[in-house]
Design an enzyme around this catalytic site. Structure first.
Site, mmCIF file in Angstrom:
data_model
loop_
_atom_site.group_PDB
_atom_site.id
_atom_site.type_symbol
_atom_site.label_atom_id
_atom_site.label_comp_id
_atom_site.label_asym_id
_atom_site.label_seq_id
_atom_site.Cartn_x
_atom_site.Cartn_y
_atom_site.Cartn_z
ATOM 1 N N CYS A 122 -17.375 -7.504 2.270
ATOM 2 C CA CYS A 122 -17.082 -9.092 2.040
ATOM 3 C C CYS A 122 -17.957 -9.849 2.706
ATOM 4 O O CYS A 122 -18.556 -9.288 3.779
ATOM 5 C CB CYS A 122 -15.621 -9.512 1.958
ATOM 6 S SG CYS A 122 -15.191 -11.009 1.263
ATOM 7 N N LYS A 197 -6.564 -8.327 -6.858
ATOM 8 C CA LYS A 197 -6.320 -9.066 -5.537
ATOM 9 C C LYS A 197 -5.773 -10.482 -6.050
ATOM 10 O O LYS A 197 -6.744 -11.234 -6.439
ATOM 11 C CB LYS A 197 -7.689 -8.873 -4.773
ATOM 12 C CG LYS A 197 -7.679 -9.588 -3.395
ATOM 13 C CD LYS A 197 -8.818 -9.570 -2.579
ATOM 14 C CE LYS A 197 -8.789 -10.171 -1.039
ATOM 15 N NZ LYS A 197 -9.829 -10.001 -0.361
ATOM 16 N N LYS A 249 -3.334 -5.641 -4.264
ATOM 17 C CA LYS A 249 -3.184 -6.351 -2.969
ATOM 18 C C LYS A 249 -2.621 -7.992 -3.293
ATOM 19 O O LYS A 249 -3.298 -8.577 -4.071
ATOM 20 C CB LYS A 249 -4.365 -6.423 -2.285
ATOM 21 C CG LYS A 249 -4.559 -6.990 -0.653
ATOM 22 C CD LYS A 249 -5.827 -7.055 -0.272
ATOM 23 C CE LYS A 249 -5.927 -8.009 1.022
ATOM 24 N NZ LYS A 249 -7.088 -8.402 0.984
ATOM 25 N N TYR A 314 -0.914 -1.532 8.475
ATOM 26 C CA TYR A 314 -1.085 -1.700 9.780
ATOM 27 C C TYR A 314 0.064 -1.263 10.479
ATOM 28 O O TYR A 314 -0.002 -1.185 11.985
ATOM 29 C CB TYR A 314 -0.726 -3.330 10.334
ATOM 30 C CG TYR A 314 -1.892 -4.093 9.435
ATOM 31 C CD1 TYR A 314 -3.185 -4.195 9.969
ATOM 32 C CD2 TYR A 314 -1.573 -4.867 8.360
ATOM 33 C CE1 TYR A 314 -4.082 -4.918 9.223
ATOM 34 C CE2 TYR A 314 -2.642 -5.618 7.667
ATOM 35 C CZ TYR A 314 -3.906 -5.705 8.050
ATOM 36 O OH TYR A 314 -4.680 -6.301 7.575
#
Ligand code: PBG
Ligand code: ZN
Length: 324
Positions: A122, A197, A249, A314
């Protein structure tokens, strides 16, 4: 004579821990998890990200050591995000063979060749306006951005990235990247498309993590969170364009979408537990409201149960250190 008591008793299989684990339907392991990381150039020390307690920006000079530490803990794959000091109007550092995108893959693969390195593809961390492509007035120019995505993908592949993961949400980005990779001889490099997304408020902490310059929003290219049919269509379009794997996402608030897509595609499906999902769990636990470890496992288990094969999270390193 019929008894007033039930014959079917699901509780029979829940009586102790051994029975419960024997009949557990869904499991996840380190084989399913990808750790997203933030790497900043030209700094010497780790920088804590306030809105994501426990997550730090990694100085580029310490990336190799970090990758080795992840590998020792059992992490199989990382997704690289760069925090750039070389911003311009179109994010040209991303297709420079000596730019940060290329260096991250090179350093990670040199440190641990078996580590699967996914290169987030991106421009928003490399543009001075913070949008995910070339700006013309107030519009992000789809087709000019496609050309640049192709260049970035080829540079990342040349630097050793194992997987190209386009997140710009441009129409036709998978096809454009596939053609560019093939033309450069990278026919064997897969594309993990951020295929569905949403323009989500849950990306809030990521903007601090990545140092995004964005003013405004990405609603003209990312999806409306209220659209279920379109969510399926977007992933199927990326499959048609040649994606090797697809993605939903964010994850936790979109389990219905994960299930919908799982039922119509045979491709590997991933889901991204994003920065805001991480932050909600961390801060909720810090406030004493929830048990962090249990909520992490429940949230990831639910994402798998909904139909995801892979999960970007994460929490991957915490789980690896806990021995899963
Ligand atoms: C950039 C990108 C974003 C995320 C992954 N890639 C931010 C955005 O689209 O605004 C979000 C990740 C997260 O919030 O954890 N294209
Ligand atoms: Zn972007």
């Amino acid at each position: 004579m019929t008894s007033q008591f039930p014959e079917a008793r699901p509780r029979r299989l829940r009586r102790n821990a051994s029975l419960r684990s024997l009949f557990q339907e869904t499991e996840f392991s380190l084989n399913d998890l990808v750790l997203p990381i933030f790497v900043e150039e030209e700094i010497d020390d780790f920088v804590p990200i306030k809105s994501m307690p426990g997550v730090m920006r990694i100085p580029e000079s310490k990336l190799a050591g970090e990758i080795e530490r992840y590998a020792r803990a059992g992490i199989k794959s990382v997704m690289t995000f760069g925090v750039s000091h070389h911003l311009d109007s179109n994010g040209s550092d991303t297709w420079n063979d000596n730019g940060l995108v290329s260096r991250m893959s090179r350093i990670a693969k040199d440190a641990v060749p078996e580590m699967i390195v996914m290169s987030d593809t991106c421009f928003c961390e490399y543009t001075d306006h913070g949008h995910c492509g070339v700006l013309h007035g107030h519009e992000v120019d789809n087709d000019q951005t496609l050309i640049n995505l192709g260049k970035q993908a080829v540079a990342a592949a040349r630097a050793g990235a194992d997987v190209i993961a386009p997140s710009a949400a441009m129409d036709g980005q998978v096809q454009a990247i596939r053609r560019a990779l093939d033309a450069a001889g990278f026919t064997q490099i897969p594309i993990m498309a951020y295929s569905t997304k949403f323009a989500s408020a849950l990306y809030g902490p990521f903007r601090e993590a990545g140092g995004s310059a964005l003013k405004g929003d990405r609603k003209s290219y990312q999806m409306n969170p209220m659209n279920r049919r379109e969510a399926v269509r977007e992933s199927l379009m990326d499959e048609q364009e040649g994606a090797d794997a697809i993605m939903v996402k964010p994850a936790g608030a979109y389990l219905d979408i994960i299930r919908d897509i799982r039922e119509v595609s045979r491709l590997p499906l991933s889901a991204y537990q994003v920065s805001g999902e991480y932050a909600m769990i961390k801060f909720g636990a810090q406030a004493g409201a929830i048990d962090e470890d249990r909520v992490v496992r429940e949230s990831l288990g639910a994402i798998k149960r909904a139909g995801a094969d892979l999960i970007f999270t994460y929490f991957a390193m915490d789980l690896a250190l806990a021995g899963i």
